[in-house]
Design a protein around this motif. Structure first.
Motif, mmCIF file in Angstrom:
data_model
loop_
_atom_site.group_PDB
_atom_site.id
_atom_site.type_symbol
_atom_site.label_atom_id
_atom_site.label_comp_id
_atom_site.label_asym_id
_atom_site.label_seq_id
_atom_site.Cartn_x
_atom_site.Cartn_y
_atom_site.Cartn_z
ATOM 1 N N SER A 54 0.832 -1.191 0.000
ATOM 2 C CA SER A 54 0.000 0.000 0.000
ATOM 3 C C SER A 54 0.869 1.246 0.000
ATOM 4 C CB SER A 54 -0.903 0.010 1.236
ATOM 5 O OG SER A 54 -1.551 1.252 1.350
ATOM 6 N N GLU A 57 -0.588 3.323 3.273
ATOM 7 C CA GLU A 57 -0.372 2.747 4.604
ATOM 8 C C GLU A 57 1.095 2.437 4.884
ATOM 9 O OE1 GLU A 57 -2.765 2.344 6.891
ATOM 10 O OE2 GLU A 57 -4.223 3.202 5.526
ATOM 11 N N TYR A 73 -11.236 1.956 2.439
ATOM 12 C CA TYR A 73 -10.635 0.639 2.635
ATOM 13 C C TYR A 73 -10.689 -0.264 1.414
ATOM 14 C CZ TYR A 73 -10.900 2.076 7.473
ATOM 15 O OH TYR A 73 -10.757 2.773 8.630
#
Length: 91
Positions: A54, A57, A73
């Motif tokens: 990601s 993230e 999400y």
């Protein structure tokens, strides 16, 4: 592992990028975020997945193939929720 960001990836789309499917068991389905909209895994079930780094993230996230979810999400889950069991090569 592929180095691309995905959202709501289907089984067919995943195999177009790489000729394998990983399967993982959901270990932890607790503490669903209050703003999560979409499919949620069940503890103990086996799922086809793709692990993807990601960009936002900064960690590898588990994408359950075929799951649908909305931003932020999509169908991405923290890696501690799953146990990788096997990889099936499609050749």
């Amino acid at each position: 592992m592929p180095k691309y960001e995905v959202d709501n990836l289907t089984l067919a789309e995943a195999t177009r990028h790489a000729p394998f499917i990983d399967y993982a068991r959901c270990l932890d389905a607790d503490q669903r975020p209050h703003n999560h909209v979409g499919d949620w895994p069940e503890a103990g079930r086996l799922y086809p997945i793709r692990t993807v780094d990601s960009r936002t993230e900064g960690i590898a996230l588990v994408h359950v193939l075929g799951f649908k979810g909305e931003a932020p999400y999509y169908n991405a889950f923290a890696p501690h929720r799953f146990e990788l069991l096997l990889t099936v090569w499609l050749n």
